[in-house]
Scaffold this active site. Structure first.
Site, mmCIF file in Angstrom:
data_model
loop_
_atom_site.group_PDB
_atom_site.id
_atom_site.type_symbol
_atom_site.label_atom_id
_atom_site.label_comp_id
_atom_site.label_asym_id
_atom_site.label_seq_id
_atom_site.Cartn_x
_atom_site.Cartn_y
_atom_site.Cartn_z
ATOM 1 N N SER A 134 0.883 -1.296 0.011
ATOM 2 C CA SER A 134 0.037 0.012 0.068
ATOM 3 C C SER A 134 0.747 1.263 -0.025
ATOM 4 C CB SER A 134 -1.114 -0.017 1.190
ATOM 5 O OG SER A 134 -1.537 1.128 1.051
ATOM 6 N N TYR A 147 -2.042 0.734 10.467
ATOM 7 C CA TYR A 147 -2.098 -0.064 9.231
ATOM 8 C C TYR A 147 -0.803 0.353 8.389
ATOM 9 C CZ TYR A 147 -3.611 -0.910 4.618
ATOM 10 O OH TYR A 147 -3.962 -1.282 3.044
#
EC number: 1.-.-.-
Length: 248
Positions: A134, A147
């Site tokens: 990501s 995250y």
């Protein structure tokens, strides 16, 4: 030999929707036998009925339990795609359960499943391992500390794994999608919240775009390893999140 002529079986995690679903369909269209791992039985059954994909209904929070479900499968392509963003919130506003869940799915399950599948790849001297990273793991973003840290961990793991495998015909590729339209953000922000914050007035990458790029990397000759694929909407810049200093 062209890798697609000898790769036969693929395992895709997080295949119930989004990028994982698109990748499963793309690999099935390329002629591979695809095992689609996810939690949504109805969604996986639909993949089976439409594309002959093998459903593996499972929650990766205890990854060791999945080994029995894939026993006997000679997996040539592993796509570590499953990911979890429990909430878009600062660290102090996350619960310990939120933190544990993201670490379990985004790190622990990835490391363990890769280790399990890699053993047989080394024995057969062939394979390609993909990780869905990501842009949140490349630069700091507000309300994304845990995250982002889990995705940064996977990124370093991917690079280090290539070092471990030097001299073996096993490739490792990490995908870095930017703003992509999937359920990941809808889960964290709510359907309308994600729409307003991320997708209204912004073009987003679609899961099919990532699937096509993965197939391109997979179809290259064995001696060509695309180590990283960083993909952004034209209007997005990593680290471009706006932050303001708040008085306390």
């Amino acid at each position: 030999m062209h890798p697609m002529n000898r790769y036969e079986v693929a395992l895709v995690t997080g295949a119930s929707s989004g990028i994982g679903k698109a990748i499963a369909l793309e690999l099935a269209s390329a002629g591979l036998r695809v095992l689609a791992l996810g939690r949504d039985r109805a969604a996986l059954d639909e993949l089976h009925s439409t594309a002959g994909i093998v459903p593996v209904v499972f929650d990766l929070s205890d990854v060791s339990e999945v080994y029995g479900k894939i026993a006997g499968e000679k997996i040539d392509v592993l796509v570590n795609n499953a990911g979890l963003l429990t909430a878009s919130a600062s660290l102090v506003d996350l619960s310990e359960d939120d933190i544990d869940a993201m670490i379990d799915i985004n790190i622990r399950s990835v490391f363990k499943l890769t280790r399990h599948v890699l053993k047989q790849m080394i024995e057969r001297r062939r394979g390609h391992i993909f990780f869905t990273g990501s842009s949140g793991g490349l630069a700091p973003h507000p309300n994304s500390s845990v995250y982002g840290a889990t995705k940064a961990a996977v990124s370093l793991f991917s690079s280090a794994l290539r070092c471990d495998l030097i001299g073996l015909p096993i490739r490792v590729t990490e995908l870095f999608p930017g703003r992509v339209e999937t359920n990941l953000y809808r889960t964290a922000l709510g359907k309308e919240g994600a729409k307003k914050k991320l997708y209204d007035d912004n073009e987003a990458i679609q899961p099919e775009h990532m699937a096509r790029l993965l197939r391109t990397a997979l179809e290259l000759p064995d001696f060509v390893d695309v180590t990283r694929l960083e993909v952004m909407p034209t209007g997005q810049v990593v680290g471009g999140a706006q932050m303001s200093k708040l008085s306390r």
